[in-house]
Scaffold this motif. Sequence first.
Motif, PDB file in Angstrom:
ATOM      1  N   GLN A  45       0.792  -1.220   0.000  1.00 19.01           N
ATOM      2  CA  GLN A  45       0.000   0.000   0.000  1.00 19.01           C
ATOM      3  C   GLN A  45       0.827   1.274   0.000  1.00 19.01           C
ATOM      4  O   GLN A  45       0.445   2.261  -0.619  1.00 19.01           O
ATOM      5  N   SER A 102       3.614   2.204  -1.448  1.00 16.98           N
ATOM      6  CA  SER A 102       4.050   2.709  -2.756  1.00 16.98           C
ATOM      7  C   SER A 102       2.877   3.263  -3.561  1.00 16.98           C
ATOM      8  O   SER A 102       3.034   4.264  -4.270  1.00 16.98           O
ATOM      9  N   LEU A 103       1.719   2.654  -3.448  1.00 16.30           N
ATOM     10  CA  LEU A 103       0.548   3.158  -4.182  1.00 16.30           C
ATOM     11  C   LEU A 103       0.071   4.497  -3.639  1.00 16.30           C
ATOM     12  O   LEU A 103      -0.281   5.402  -4.400  1.00 16.30           O
ATOM     13  N   GLN A 145       2.588   7.113  -4.664  1.00 12.02           N
ATOM     14  CA  GLN A 145       2.445   7.408  -6.086  1.00 12.02           C
ATOM     15  C   GLN A 145       1.258   8.341  -6.320  1.00 12.02           C
ATOM     16  O   GLN A 145       1.360   9.319  -7.060  1.00 12.02           O
ATOM     17  N   ALA A 169       7.936   6.367  -4.052  1.00  5.98           N
ATOM     18  CA  ALA A 169       7.052   5.296  -4.516  1.00  5.98           C
ATOM     19  C   ALA A 169       7.824   4.271  -5.344  1.00  5.98           C
ATOM     20  O   ALA A 169       7.614   3.064  -5.201  1.00  5.98           O
ATOM     21  N   SER A 191       8.286   0.415  -4.237  1.00 12.46           N
ATOM     22  CA  SER A 191       7.838  -0.638  -5.144  1.00 12.46           C
ATOM     23  C   SER A 191       8.963  -1.630  -5.409  1.00 12.46           C
ATOM     24  O   SER A 191       8.744  -2.851  -5.413  1.00 12.46           O
TER      25      SER A 191
END
Length: 150
Positions: free
Chosen positions: A8, A10-11, A14, A79, A83
């Motif tokens: 979550q 990284s999302l 982003q 991000a 990831s």
Amino acid sequence: MYAPIDLQTSLVAQGMGVLLAIIGLAVVAHGMWRRKRYRAHLDDQDARYAGPDRLKDATREIVAGAAVLVLGVAALAFAVFESNASDQAVQDNVAAKYGVESVVGKEWIGNALKADVAMPDGTVHHDVLITFADSGEPQISRDLTETPSP
């Protein structure tokens, strides 16, 4: 024993990075437009802000927008880093439990990863579904010792 997998962060980073970058670009563009108009003296008679510091005010707007833009780019860089860290944790966890050579993820379905798994002998198993527990422990329902069907 297994590295936890964070899908979550990284999302969220982003999404926030894209949002901040768009806002920063819009504010910088508006400040540059204002400064151009003020320098050309197009607003001398009917300006909403006709004070003597209007060029400084437009410059402050550009600086503030640039700061928000920098925060957005930093969030996007974070991000990418997160990831890559998650991808490496997936690779390490599956290799630790099943002794695979590589895991090439195709798509995430909740906390399950559909991936191609390569074994040390060169055998590649396509579309393997790997689920992950909260601890990061992977579970593969397919038998990886059998030769995959073509």
